[in-house]
Design a protein around this motif. Structure first.
Motif, PDB file in Angstrom:
ATOM      1  N   TYR A  59       0.819  -1.214   0.000  1.00  0.00           N
ATOM      2  CA  TYR A  59       0.000   0.000   0.000  1.00  0.00           C
ATOM      3  C   TYR A  59       0.857   1.270   0.000  1.00  0.00           C
ATOM      4  O   TYR A  59       0.456   2.306  -0.511  1.00  0.00           O
ATOM      5  CB  TYR A  59      -0.891   0.043   1.241  1.00  0.00           C
ATOM      6  CG  TYR A  59      -1.886  -1.078   1.395  1.00  0.00           C
ATOM      7  CD1 TYR A  59      -1.963  -2.128   0.493  1.00  0.00           C
ATOM      8  CD2 TYR A  59      -2.754  -1.083   2.466  1.00  0.00           C
ATOM      9  CE1 TYR A  59      -2.878  -3.152   0.648  1.00  0.00           C
ATOM     10  CE2 TYR A  59      -3.685  -2.100   2.638  1.00  0.00           C
ATOM     11  CZ  TYR A  59      -3.735  -3.136   1.732  1.00  0.00           C
ATOM     12  OH  TYR A  59      -4.646  -4.150   1.899  1.00  0.00           O
ATOM     13  N   GLY A  60       2.040   1.178   0.611  1.00  0.00           N
ATOM     14  CA  GLY A  60       2.913   2.344   0.706  1.00  0.00           C
ATOM     15  C   GLY A  60       4.035   2.099   1.692  1.00  0.00           C
ATOM     16  O   GLY A  60       3.939   1.222   2.556  1.00  0.00           O
ATOM     17  N   ASN A  61       5.109   2.868   1.572  1.00  0.00           N
ATOM     18  CA  ASN A  61       6.308   2.681   2.376  1.00  0.00           C
ATOM     19  C   ASN A  61       7.056   4.015   2.381  1.00  0.00           C
ATOM     20  O   ASN A  61       7.006   4.751   1.395  1.00  0.00           O
ATOM     21  CB  ASN A  61       7.145   1.562   1.730  1.00  0.00           C
ATOM     22  CG  ASN A  61       8.492   1.370   2.401  1.00  0.00           C
ATOM     23  OD1 ASN A  61       9.416   2.146   2.173  1.00  0.00           O
ATOM     24  ND2 ASN A  61       8.618   0.332   3.189  1.00  0.00           N
ATOM     25  N   PRO A  62       7.738   4.372   3.460  1.00  0.00           N
ATOM     26  CA  PRO A  62       8.412   5.679   3.500  1.00  0.00           C
ATOM     27  C   PRO A  62       9.402   5.899   2.361  1.00  0.00           C
ATOM     28  O   PRO A  62       9.475   7.001   1.808  1.00  0.00           O
ATOM     29  CB  PRO A  62       9.120   5.664   4.860  1.00  0.00           C
ATOM     30  CG  PRO A  62       8.307   4.741   5.695  1.00  0.00           C
ATOM     31  CD  PRO A  62       7.818   3.669   4.761  1.00  0.00           C
ATOM     32  N   THR A  63      10.171   4.872   2.005  1.00  0.00           N
ATOM     33  CA  THR A  63      11.134   5.029   0.919  1.00  0.00           C
ATOM     34  C   THR A  63      10.414   5.217  -0.412  1.00  0.00           C
ATOM     35  O   THR A  63      10.766   6.094  -1.214  1.00  0.00           O
ATOM     36  CB  THR A  63      12.071   3.813   0.836  1.00  0.00           C
ATOM     37  OG1 THR A  63      12.618   3.543   2.127  1.00  0.00           O
ATOM     38  CG2 THR A  63      13.206   4.067  -0.149  1.00  0.00           C
ATOM     39  N   MET A 236      -4.088  -0.893  -7.765  1.00  0.00           N
ATOM     40  CA  MET A 236      -2.709  -1.360  -7.656  1.00  0.00           C
ATOM     41  C   MET A 236      -2.452  -2.107  -6.361  1.00  0.00           C
ATOM     42  O   MET A 236      -1.776  -3.134  -6.340  1.00  0.00           O
ATOM     43  CB  MET A 236      -1.740  -0.180  -7.779  1.00  0.00           C
ATOM     44  CG  MET A 236      -1.783   0.551  -9.114  1.00  0.00           C
ATOM     45  SD  MET A 236      -1.515  -0.505 -10.548  1.00  0.00           S
ATOM     46  CE  MET A 236       0.130  -1.114 -10.251  1.00  0.00           C
ATOM     47  N   LYS A 237      -2.986  -1.606  -5.255  1.00  0.00           N
ATOM     48  CA  LYS A 237      -2.660  -2.251  -3.981  1.00  0.00           C
ATOM     49  C   LYS A 237      -3.351  -3.606  -3.828  1.00  0.00           C
ATOM     50  O   LYS A 237      -2.867  -4.467  -3.099  1.00  0.00           O
ATOM     51  CB  LYS A 237      -2.974  -1.328  -2.812  1.00  0.00           C
ATOM     52  CG  LYS A 237      -4.425  -1.144  -2.463  1.00  0.00           C
ATOM     53  CD  LYS A 237      -4.547  -0.170  -1.297  1.00  0.00           C
ATOM     54  CE  LYS A 237      -5.968  -0.029  -0.785  1.00  0.00           C
ATOM     55  NZ  LYS A 237      -6.076   0.945   0.316  1.00  0.00           N
ATOM     56  N   HIS A 238      -4.441  -3.809  -4.550  1.00  0.00           N
ATOM     57  CA  HIS A 238      -5.123  -5.100  -4.468  1.00  0.00           C
ATOM     58  C   HIS A 238      -4.678  -6.077  -5.547  1.00  0.00           C
ATOM     59  O   HIS A 238      -4.904  -7.286  -5.410  1.00  0.00           O
ATOM     60  CB  HIS A 238      -6.640  -4.906  -4.544  1.00  0.00           C
ATOM     61  CG  HIS A 238      -7.209  -4.219  -3.336  1.00  0.00           C
ATOM     62  ND1 HIS A 238      -7.069  -4.727  -2.064  1.00  0.00           N
ATOM     63  CD2 HIS A 238      -7.896  -3.058  -3.206  1.00  0.00           C
ATOM     64  CE1 HIS A 238      -7.651  -3.909  -1.195  1.00  0.00           C
ATOM     65  NE2 HIS A 238      -8.148  -2.889  -1.857  1.00  0.00           N
TER      66      HIS A 238
END
Length: 348
Positions: A59-63, A236-238
């Motif tokens: 779903y998302g990540n800091p980098t 995209m996340k699914h």
């Protein structure tokens, strides 16, 4: 801190996130998940995560978020979503906003995998696709109708270097309310301001110029926050096409030299094209930066450059072309001859 930064400053600093340790370089957050202080906090984050909160690396990540913010600032869009490859970006941008019965108009001169998505995948699921000569505005006008949902094109086609007039095609599409999706990979974010010229969604294979060193696959979709977070992100996340944190870190480092590399490559491409233009063993040299190119004026107006690639046809057909390719040698420690399947690597 001011955001009135020049391109090369953006490419180094935009979107930087520093931990409590104050590291100088971008940190790689190699984690697939994140912890929560309580069950209630976990529930709250799943309901609505704030701008700097993360749930799961798909779903998302800091980098990854650093890379998304940096490329969005460079492209001049509100947001961006990083993907596992350039084709994940293309297919995600198209499939997330289309459904059975929708109509898409696309330029015909496309990378083979893009053509497959439009010709086989989308049509298999009931999306109607009309192909046109991308350089012919009259064909665009005839094909785009009040029922057209989106148009898709490569601003500079792979590998024939045919240009599409972004501003004119965008005006045609917007007149009927159609979304303009532009694959801008060969034009690069350094030379092409696709959003300023009318594109709504801009797609890149970051495998090419953005990494620039042949190290990793990646892609990115740039657009409005509404499109990126409400239309694209859920798809995209699914479906699993997100970029990994390690790849995002590679792309961040590639961006630091992107402007320098693209301008040097364009200068070299023009020098090569001029040197090869009258070569007796070539039947054709294609480079939009040459005055002889039929879209030379459009290239300069749209990009201010002929781009980073030169295409040419070797006389004598496949046998002669293969003989030429096999005679090429890249000087490495073992002098191996190497052919590359992806463009825009400094080692190509």
């Amino acid at each position: 801190m001011t955001k009135d930064w020049k391109t090369r400053t953006q490419l180094v600093h935009e979107g930087s996130r520093r931990s409590q340790y104050g590291e100088m370089a971008e940190a790689i957050f190699l984690t697939q998940g994140f912890v929560y202080p309580t069950a209630e906090a976990a529930e709250a984050r799943f309901v609505k995560a704030s701008e700097d909160e993360f749930i799961y690396a798909r779903y998302g990540n800091p980098t990854t978020r650093m890379f998304e913010e940096r490329i969005a600032a460079l492209e001049g869009t509100e947001d961006a979503f990083a993907t596992a490859s350039g084709m994940a970006a293309v297919s995600g941008a198209l499939m997330s906003c289309l459904r059975a019965g929708d109509h898409v108009v696309s330029s015909r001169a496309l990378f083979g995998s893009c053509l497959y998505v439009l010709e086989d995948v989308l049509q298999k699921f009931g999306v109607r696709v009309t192909f046109v000569d991308g350089a012919d505005l009259d064909q665009w006008r005839k094909a785009v109708t009040p029922g057209t949902k989106a148009v898709f094109f490569e601003s500079m086609s792979n590998p024939t270097l045919e240009l599409v007039d972004i501003r004119s095609v965008s005006e045609i599409a917007h007149a009927v309310g159609a979304l303009v999706i532009c694959d801008n990979v060969f034009a690069t974010p350094i030379f092409s301001r696709a959003v300023e010229q009318g594109a709504d969604v801009v797609v890149y294979s970051t495998t090419k110029h953005i990494d620039g060193q042949g190290r990793a696959l990646g892609g990115v979709v740039c657009g409005t926050k509404e499109f990126i977070r409400k239309t694209l992100e859920p798809f995209m996340k699914h479906t699993g096409g997100s970029m990994s944190p390690f790849t995002a870190w590679i792309m961040l480092n590639g961006m630091a030299t992107l402007d320098l590399r693209c301008r040097a490559m364009a200068d070299t491409a023009l020098t090569l094209a001029r040197a090869l233009a009258d070569h007796p063993n070539l039947s054709r040299v294609i480079y939009p930066g040459l005055a002889s190119h039929p879209q030379h004026d459009l290239a300069l107006a749209q990009m201010g450059s002929g781009g980073t690639l030169v295409t040419f046809d070797v006389k004598g057909g496949k046998e002669a072309a293969f003989r030429f390719m096999n005679a090429l040698a890249t000087r490495t420690s073992d002098l191996h001859k190497r052919l590359r399947t992806s463009w825009a690597s400094r080692r190509a």
